[in-house]
Design an enzyme around this catalytic site. Sequence first.
Site, PDB file in Angstrom:
ATOM      1  N   CYS A 179      41.157  13.298  23.330  1.00 31.04           N
ATOM      2  CA  CYS A 179      39.753  13.706  23.526  1.00 31.04           C
ATOM      3  C   CYS A 179      39.038  12.531  24.208  1.00 31.04           C
ATOM      4  O   CYS A 179      39.015  11.420  23.671  1.00 31.04           O
ATOM      5  CB  CYS A 179      39.096  14.019  22.183  1.00 31.04           C
ATOM      6  SG  CYS A 179      37.313  14.240  22.316  1.00 31.04           S
ATOM      7  N   CYS A 230      34.997  21.412  20.583  1.00 30.27           N
ATOM      8  CA  CYS A 230      34.570  20.065  20.956  1.00 30.27           C
ATOM      9  C   CYS A 230      33.849  20.099  22.313  1.00 30.27           C
ATOM     10  O   CYS A 230      34.400  20.615  23.292  1.00 30.27           O
ATOM     11  CB  CYS A 230      35.781  19.136  21.027  1.00 30.27           C
ATOM     12  SG  CYS A 230      35.361  17.486  21.629  1.00 30.27           S
ATOM     13  N   LYS A 279       0.867  -1.179   0.000  1.00 28.88           N
ATOM     14  CA  LYS A 279       0.000   0.000   0.000  1.00 28.88           C
ATOM     15  C   LYS A 279       0.902   1.226   0.000  1.00 28.88           C
ATOM     16  O   LYS A 279       1.619   1.482   0.975  1.00 28.88           O
ATOM     17  CB  LYS A 279      -0.908  -0.019   1.228  1.00 28.88           C
ATOM     18  CG  LYS A 279      -1.991   1.032   1.179  1.00 28.88           C
ATOM     19  CD  LYS A 279      -3.045   0.751   2.245  1.00 28.88           C
ATOM     20  CE  LYS A 279      -4.251   1.650   2.110  1.00 28.88           C
ATOM     21  NZ  LYS A 279      -3.943   3.066   2.247  1.00 28.88           N
TER      22      LYS A 279
HETATM   23  S1  IVH Z   1      -6.591  -0.275  -4.732  1.00 24.12           S
HETATM   24  C1  IVH Z   1     -10.993  -0.208  -5.208  1.00 24.12           C
HETATM   25  N1  IVH Z   1      -4.016  -0.651  -4.339  1.00 24.12           N
HETATM   26  O1  IVH Z   1      -5.018   3.483  -0.692  1.00 24.12           O
HETATM   27  C2  IVH Z   1      -9.552  -0.313  -4.834  1.00 24.12           C
HETATM   28  N2  IVH Z   1      -5.012   1.312  -3.456  1.00 24.12           N
HETATM   29  O2  IVH Z   1      -6.852   3.557   1.531  1.00 24.12           O
HETATM   30  C3  IVH Z   1      -8.961   0.986  -4.518  1.00 24.12           C
HETATM   31  N3  IVH Z   1      -3.460   2.812  -2.319  1.00 24.12           N
HETATM   32  O3  IVH Z   1      -7.605   5.130  -2.404  1.00 24.12           O
HETATM   33  C4  IVH Z   1      -7.560   1.111  -4.420  1.00 24.12           C
HETATM   34  N4  IVH Z   1      -1.654   1.604  -2.647  1.00 24.12           N
HETATM   35  O4  IVH Z   1      -5.157   5.740  -3.005  1.00 24.12           O
HETATM   36  C5  IVH Z   1      -5.070   0.155  -4.128  1.00 24.12           C
HETATM   37  N5  IVH Z   1      -1.733  -1.056  -4.112  1.00 24.12           N
HETATM   38  C6  IVH Z   1      -2.794  -0.281  -3.896  1.00 24.12           C
HETATM   39  C7  IVH Z   1      -2.683   0.944  -3.211  1.00 24.12           C
HETATM   40  C8  IVH Z   1      -3.835   1.708  -2.998  1.00 24.12           C
HETATM   41  C9  IVH Z   1      -2.131   2.729  -2.147  1.00 24.12           C
HETATM   42  C10 IVH Z   1      -4.309   3.912  -1.837  1.00 24.12           C
HETATM   43  C11 IVH Z   1      -5.352   4.377  -2.831  1.00 24.12           C
HETATM   44  C12 IVH Z   1      -6.652   4.142  -2.134  1.00 24.12           C
HETATM   45  C13 IVH Z   1      -6.249   4.153  -0.693  1.00 24.12           C
HETATM   46  C14 IVH Z   1      -7.244   3.451   0.194  1.00 24.12           C
END
Ligand code: IVH
Length: 729
Positions: free
Chosen positions: A468, A443, A146
């Site tokens: 030192c 120092c 993520k």
């Molecule tokens: S999928 C319907 N994949 O996380 C699926 N989101 O907390 C929607 N995000 O709005 C998103 N990495 O901005 C997806 N590998 C990933 C992601 C990801 C970051 C963000 C994205 C989303 C938010 C949700």
Amino acid sequence: MTEPRDSSPEKPAENTAGRTNEPAVNGIADDAAAARHAELSALITEARDRYYQLDSPTISDGEFDILFSELLAIEAQYPALVTADSPSQIVGPAPGATFTPVEHPERMLSLDDVFSPEDLSAWLQRTSAAIAAFSEGPVEWLTEVKIDGLAVDLIYKNGVLAWAATRGDGHIGEDVTANVRAISSIPQRLRADGGHDVPEFVEIRGEVFFLLESFAGLNGRLVAADEKPFANPRNAAAGSLRQKDPAVTASRGLSMFCHGIGRRVGFDIDRQSHMYERLQAWGLPVSSHNVVVHTADEVLDRMRFWGEHRGEVEHEIDGLVVKVDNLATQARLGHTSRVPRWAVAYKYPPQEATTVLLGIEVGVGRTGRVTPYAVLEPVTIAGSTVARATLHNAEDVKRRGVLIGDTVVIRKAGDVIPEILGPVADLREDGRTLREFEMPTHCPECGTELAHAKDGDVDIRCPNAKSCPAQLRERLFYLAGRGAFDIDALGYEAATALLEAHVLDGEAGLFDLGEEQLLTVPFFRNKDGSLSAGGHTMLQNLAEKRTQPLWRVIVALSIRHVGPTAARALAAHFRSMDEIRAASVERLSAVDGVGAIIAEAIIDWFTIDWHREIVQQWAEAGVTMEDELPAASEQTPQTLVGLTVVVTGSLETFTRDEAKAALLDRGAKAAGSVSKKTDFVVVGADPGSKADKARALSRPILDEAGFRVLLNDGAEAARAAATIGEAAP
Ligand code: IVH
């Protein structure tokens, strides 16, 4: 920031009976719960506005998650509080005034979050069961990191980028087309590739983010231009994308990875993982961390893997996203008012927190380097308390744009030393006095005037290396370490105690310490005046460890740049301290693993009287100054003297080190790079560019069998077994 969880999926927004900040809605919620709900709603709404509209939040994601979880818990207990305007029912704020609102062709959903492995397992089980009701066979799960950035929607018509928008509230986003055009990794035009024409229409979803490296550079440039630095990479990404002037966005060095698809016309695809392949073929960037797995256990393995390695990713990650890979199955599962039922985000414990920068102090290291470090109001991050953070030098303090007294964002990634990402500059106006850090001129430990080591060197050093107290303490502690003499009894406290009691005034006298001297140090004395257990161990350690092999003695001298690898190479080549001391720069730098910089550092080190005295005094105390030669009968015949051999790729029956050792034992030089002077290049499986270079330079190439011929029968036989300028064996 966590996106809202859909706490009431089946009846999203119909309850409009009252505003959330009215107490005792419909008489169902008790007053205290309703009041807390109203308070939380206000806090969450403000935090969201700061996060999405102003790109400068004043609370951390972790704090936000706690507020949000509390809100959801209250709503679970008092469903009457789930009104249409509750923060739990809103994906994000409606677009602000700066950008033109645009409607997404297909709704942009958020993700449901889980915070524990148990909840992730439960989600996997639930989802598998739901799928089993309409489809046979095992479920394939697509796991992705993520990315902590902000979502964008890219519309391509006949392969040409038509427009782009932020997510906004999921229906309506902000038109950021001009700014998106300024992100170099987002193609203006898709390329027809691998037999796949570009589609008539496609809506691509992705995450705009900062590579950690680019973020550090950006804050440095902002501070140099007297502008407000960003608190963290996510805010920097949002702030850089939501710019009035696209030229500013262009200068920021943003990145993007695709993570989804919306409306599409003119192409068909069956799996999300296949879709990523297609997007990549069209020239769109896709993360290299997406992996399809086949069981719930494997999903949990990915979760654990990224939990342990999140500090190694090139950008910030805050979770693992798990998706059902099959697109038809995704469609069957559908979505709630806010989130898909076919995906979930497992959120890792936050690595970031905000706290107050109480002061900046400086420490003096083993080599005299003076380094500032941050003293923080203690704060807990991922279960450990952080009260200090590293700040490499005065430039680094400037680059991060922090002032003493600032509220700052701290990041602690795994075992890595905590670092300050940036100040929460919007909290500066609350009357706290702020001051800039000034690097001391003298120092802090011995008062000697500090100096730059060399012209143009950013590091400042205390030149009083001999006495030192800080440098002495650090050197003693280092020479007792596992990679040097390995003296258990000489820890940090013991080193400090010996120096403070003036029993030692440098490392030279270490091996001359006796019981009588230790008894004068309170640290080594029992209450009754006898030698403590630690004192006895110290005497025993000193007696035993003086016979450590030569390379460890070399490490213990704290010669700049000479770590265990160079020390081993020196000891293996010269076999005695006297030989090393007598060697010229040329002879030293000819040793594989040494090189010119190390060679010069060694020569420089031996020019100093008190350094030579350390060697002298240790030698007199019986410390190893010469590695014993193996008996003649054990010696390997020196059949490869004068040859330079490069080993590349992996061999089946030798590790790289064993192959090198076999060459060194026979008198050959094991070099790290191929040149015209290379006599043989041994090429194993998956070789790198060295094999190409060997072919380009027509050097003799040996496979593993040829390498054995070289070792057993010598160079001439090996030449007959070698290939020249041809494909690797
Ligand atoms: S999928 C319907 N994949 O996380 C699926 N989101 O907390 C929607 N995000 O709005 C998103 N990495 O901005 C997806 N590998 C990933 C992601 C990801 C970051 C963000 C994205 C989303 C938010 C949700």
